[in-house]
Structure formats: structure tokens, C-alpha cells
Design an enzyme around this catalytic site. Sequence first.
Site, short mmCIF file in Angstrom:
data_model
loop_
_atom_site.label_atom_id
_atom_site.label_comp_id
_atom_site.label_asym_id
_atom_site.label_seq_id
_atom_site.Cartn_x
_atom_site.Cartn_y
_atom_site.Cartn_z
N ARG A 73 0.83 -1.20 0.00
CA ARG A 73 0.00 0.00 0.00
C ARG A 73 0.87 1.25 0.00
O ARG A 73 1.99 1.26 0.47
CB ARG A 73 -0.91 0.03 1.23
CG ARG A 73 -2.08 -0.92 1.18
CD ARG A 73 -2.94 -0.78 2.40
NE ARG A 73 -3.54 0.54 2.53
CZ ARG A 73 -3.28 1.40 3.52
NH1 ARG A 73 -2.41 1.09 4.47
NH2 ARG A 73 -3.88 2.57 3.57
N LYS A 138 3.41 -8.06 12.95
CA LYS A 138 2.88 -8.35 11.62
C LYS A 138 3.24 -9.75 11.16
O LYS A 138 4.41 -10.15 11.17
CB LYS A 138 3.39 -7.32 10.61
CG LYS A 138 2.77 -7.49 9.21
CD LYS A 138 3.12 -6.33 8.30
CE LYS A 138 2.47 -6.51 6.93
NZ LYS A 138 2.71 -5.36 6.04
N ARG A 273 -2.34 4.03 14.04
CA ARG A 273 -1.33 3.85 15.07
C ARG A 273 -1.95 4.09 16.43
O ARG A 273 -2.86 4.93 16.57
CB ARG A 273 -0.16 4.84 14.88
CG ARG A 273 0.64 4.63 13.61
CD ARG A 273 1.48 3.35 13.72
NE ARG A 273 2.34 3.18 12.56
CZ ARG A 273 2.00 2.54 11.46
NH1 ARG A 273 0.79 2.02 11.36
NH2 ARG A 273 2.83 2.40 10.45
#
Length: 276
Positions: A73, A138, A273
Amino acid sequence: MPPGTVRLSSLPDNTAPDLSAVAAALGSLAHDFSVRWLETCVSTNTELMTHTPADDGRIHVLATSAQTGGRGRRGRQWLSWPGHSLTFSSLWRFTPGAPVPAGLSLVVGLALALTFEKLGVEGVQLKWPNDVLVHGHKLAGVLVELTPGRGRTMAAVVGIGINIGLPAGVHIPEQAGVSDLTHELGHAPSREALLGLVLAELHGLFQTYAVAGFDALRGAWQQHNAFASLPVRISGEGKDIVGTCVGVDEDGALLIQGDSGLVRILSGEVSLRPNT
């Protein structure tokens, strides 16, 4: 090997891919897919977008052992490591009238989360709009791009990258931490079995999505929301938005409760965030 059986393997896996293992993991769905596996590829998404296979009724899948120019992205580089990651793209042509693209990338993330949980991974979370985390680290990422489909309904090229067993000391920019399936499970499924399991999960969820839209899957996504009821900051498009993440709506838009009321975030050009 019976359908759905997962073979465990050591990593890194530099062996030639065995497409029969993909078919075994797909089971009765194997005839719905056409799977190609390249030794190296600049970008599986780019390849499918540029050289779109003819519509023969099957879902076309392109996997690669080494991706040299993957895209994420916001123009970021999609990082992967040969023998340590599973990187692939699949082309999905939806029936006319399907609600593409509303919530589509979130459905992909949910399919990954459910696959990982079935393998035994604990603490799987979804970060809007396209990351799969484990306890904040992640584990996988998603890139969805649209292309002409059937009639007025767009088709989607779904790119997925999964960390299977990362090299020691690896760092991904703008990520608080990373994890991989080997760390989470002790062992990881083979690349081929993992590919088949993810494709099967996507197949089932996309059938629901095409008929009932993202709203039918929203509750399951909300259960995995990494930032549910937490203070967050949305940045990336002008003025930052600060508030509490209250989830997503029926179209997959992010909902933030701020001082001035509920804000609906539609654009993918944002960063989510914790507000610390």
C-alpha cells in the site's frame, strides 16, 4: 495425502514447489483453481494485472518463490525473503451485482486470520485495512487491486504475503514488530499446503461476500480488530484524526469516535497507530 492434510517442513524452503500438495489442501475445490508457480517474479500482482488470464471460469493464482519488486500500500515496497515467505496473487471475478470493492480487503484479512487460527496460531488480530498481526506483530499483508470484470462488476487481484520463517534480525520499516508461522507454531505448513488452505478459506468467504456483502462478515472481523475500543491516530491525508476506534461499518469503512462525533474513514491512504 488426504485433502486438508498439512505437511510440516523445515525452513527456509528452497525446494521446487509441488502443485499436487496445493490441490490436496484444496480438496474438492481444486478444480475451481488454476495455479502457476514461478521461480522468480517482479510482482505477482503486476503480472496478473498486466497479463490477465482469459475468463475460463476458474480462479487464477500466481505464486512465486522469489519476488523482486513487490508492491504494498501507498507505494511501499513489499518485502519478502526467498524460502522464508509465501507470496502469491489470485484473480477473482465476481458475479454481476456483487458489492466489490466495499470491504473486500477486510474479507481477505479475515480469511487469513481464520486460516492461521485453524493451524493453531493464537492471538491473531486484524489491523485496518490490510494487515494481519499476532499480538501486535505483523504476520501477513494484503494488497487488493481492481481490474475490469464481468459487466459493471470489477474483478479483484488479491495479493498476499505471509511470513513463514523469517531470517534472524529482520526488520520491516514502519512496523513495531514482525512474526512468522514458524515462531508461532514451532513448525509451519509447507508453502503449498498453506497456499491451498488460504485459497479455500478465501473461496468460502468470497461466496458469502458476493451474496450478502461485507456486512455478513463484519462481526467476525470486529472480533479480531487489533484496535477495538483503543485510542488511535489516523494520519496520511492532511490533518490527523484522533479518537477511539469503534470498529468498521457495513462497507468496511473505519469508524473513529472523536470529540466532534463519529468519523467514517473511507480512504486507504491512512496509517493507523496507537495514540501514545
